[in-house]
Scaffold this motif. Structure first.
Motif, mmCIF file in Angstrom:
data_model
loop_
_atom_site.group_PDB
_atom_site.id
_atom_site.type_symbol
_atom_site.label_atom_id
_atom_site.label_comp_id
_atom_site.label_asym_id
_atom_site.label_seq_id
_atom_site.Cartn_x
_atom_site.Cartn_y
_atom_site.Cartn_z
ATOM 1 N N ASN A 161 0.857 -1.179 0.000
ATOM 2 C CA ASN A 161 0.000 0.000 0.000
ATOM 3 C C ASN A 161 0.900 1.238 0.000
ATOM 4 O O ASN A 161 1.497 1.564 1.034
ATOM 5 C CB ASN A 161 -0.911 -0.001 1.231
ATOM 6 C CG ASN A 161 -1.867 1.178 1.267
ATOM 7 O OD1 ASN A 161 -1.760 2.106 0.463
ATOM 8 N ND2 ASN A 161 -2.804 1.150 2.200
ATOM 9 N N ARG A 163 0.317 4.204 0.236
ATOM 10 C CA ARG A 163 -0.117 5.261 1.156
ATOM 11 C C ARG A 163 0.140 4.901 2.615
ATOM 12 O O ARG A 163 -0.118 5.714 3.503
ATOM 13 C CB ARG A 163 -1.598 5.558 0.940
ATOM 14 C CG ARG A 163 -1.914 6.167 -0.425
ATOM 15 C CD ARG A 163 -3.384 6.486 -0.560
ATOM 16 N NE ARG A 163 -4.200 5.270 -0.527
ATOM 17 C CZ ARG A 163 -5.532 5.268 -0.580
ATOM 18 N NH1 ARG A 163 -6.185 6.408 -0.663
ATOM 19 N NH2 ARG A 163 -6.198 4.121 -0.553
ATOM 20 N N ASN A 164 0.639 3.694 2.859
ATOM 21 C CA ASN A 164 0.888 3.260 4.245
ATOM 22 C C ASN A 164 2.312 2.714 4.350
ATOM 23 O O ASN A 164 2.554 1.545 4.070
ATOM 24 C CB ASN A 164 -0.129 2.195 4.660
ATOM 25 C CG ASN A 164 0.006 1.810 6.134
ATOM 26 O OD1 ASN A 164 0.913 2.275 6.825
ATOM 27 N ND2 ASN A 164 -0.874 0.955 6.610
ATOM 28 N N ARG A 168 4.141 -3.529 4.202
ATOM 29 C CA ARG A 168 4.617 -3.833 2.860
ATOM 30 C C ARG A 168 4.118 -5.215 2.472
ATOM 31 O O ARG A 168 4.014 -6.119 3.308
ATOM 32 C CB ARG A 168 6.142 -3.766 2.767
ATOM 33 C CG ARG A 168 6.861 -4.744 3.673
ATOM 34 C CD ARG A 168 8.360 -4.650 3.522
ATOM 35 N NE ARG A 168 9.048 -5.581 4.411
ATOM 36 C CZ ARG A 168 10.369 -5.723 4.457
ATOM 37 N NH1 ARG A 168 11.142 -5.003 3.667
ATOM 38 N NH2 ARG A 168 10.915 -6.591 5.290
ATOM 39 N N ALA A 192 -9.228 -6.545 -3.402
ATOM 40 C CA ALA A 192 -8.473 -5.402 -2.880
ATOM 41 C C ALA A 192 -9.366 -4.538 -1.996
ATOM 42 O O ALA A 192 -10.429 -4.085 -2.442
ATOM 43 C CB ALA A 192 -7.914 -4.587 -4.037
ATOM 44 N N PRO A 194 -9.605 -1.393 -0.963
ATOM 45 C CA PRO A 194 -10.198 -0.140 -1.447
ATOM 46 C C PRO A 194 -11.313 -0.369 -2.471
ATOM 47 O O PRO A 194 -12.323 0.346 -2.473
ATOM 48 C CB PRO A 194 -9.006 0.592 -2.074
ATOM 49 C CG PRO A 194 -7.800 0.015 -1.416
ATOM 50 C CD PRO A 194 -8.138 -1.419 -1.188
ATOM 51 N N THR A 218 -5.762 -9.302 -3.607
ATOM 52 C CA THR A 218 -4.496 -8.770 -3.092
ATOM 53 C C THR A 218 -3.811 -9.665 -2.064
ATOM 54 O O THR A 218 -2.677 -9.386 -1.673
ATOM 55 C CB THR A 218 -4.733 -7.403 -2.446
ATOM 56 O OG1 THR A 218 -5.821 -7.505 -1.504
ATOM 57 C CG2 THR A 218 -5.054 -6.348 -3.498
#
Length: 227
Positions: A161, A163-164, A168, A192, A194, A218
């Protein structure tokens, strides 16, 4: 700072709200899909009489996975969990039977007998461990605790991600490197998150439709057999 200390710090700054609440359609779709895949895998790997299986969960959190396993037929006295974060350990202790053994603290500090578990279960833990050497030591300990003929049951995401930075993805190549002596079988699962959150706001049934496309999944569910 040690990796367990860093991990506790990373978790402390996460603000997830109700993101993982089972009342959300994206969450219950994800959980139920994983449950079905795990139950199929148990049968496929010969664990049809789970009442006699001894299982350790590394990173047992608030006890949700262990509660699922009780409903699947595992006996509480054969279940064991270890959780680093005190508040999650306390939450698990409040909901699980007293005969479920729960340890608090760093899993590497546990003094568990070698070859004492039929299944060692780890769910979305290694993706939060950013120290490669710590990952390797934990995997080696898990392998030592596992009986010959047993399996490491692994569930984690392979796609990072961006954004995070506190997590990992763990690709299958890394899983194989962590357990080089294991026989690995894996299946791609979990739409996934989102995408799942977005489509289930329109209609919960869209989770199943979008999840038909493997590139949108994912996570992997792995069975790593010990000869």
């Amino acid at each position: 700072m040690s990796e367990p200390e860093a991990l506790a710090e990373r978790y402390a700054r996460r603000a997830v709200g109700d993101r993982y609440s089972l009342l959300r359609p994206d969450v219950w779709h994800t959980v139920q899909e994983r449950q079905r895949a795990m139950l199929r895998g148990l049968v496929r790997h010969g664990f049809v009489d789970v009442a006699h299986c001894r299982l350790l969960e590394v990173g047992s959190g608030a006890g949700g996975n262990l509660l699922e396993l009780l409903r699947a037929g595992f006996r509480p006295e054969h279940l064991c969990g270890v959780e680093l974060l005190p508040e999650r350990h306390a939450a698990a202790r409040a909901v699980l039977p007293e005969s479920v053994t729960l340890h608090a603290g760093d899993a590497l500090a546990l003094d568990l007998p070698a070859a004492s578990f039929d299944i060692v279960f780890v769910s979305t833990v290694f993706s939060s461990l950013l120290d490669d050497a710590f990952q390797q030591r934990l995997a080696a300990a898990m392998w030592q605790w596992l009986k010959p003929g047993g399996v490491v049951l692994w569930y984690d995401f392979v796609v990072g991600n961006p954004r995070n930075p506190d997590v990992r993805g763990v690709p299958l190549s890394r899983v194989r490197a962590l357990f080089p002596a294991g026989r690995l079988s894996a299946e791609r699962v979990t739409l996934a998150p989102p995408i799942a959150r977005a489509v289930t706001r329109v209609h919960p049934g869209l989770y199943t439709l979008f999840n038909l496309l493997p590139p949108l999944r994912t996570h992997v569910l792995c069975w790593i057999a010990k000869p």
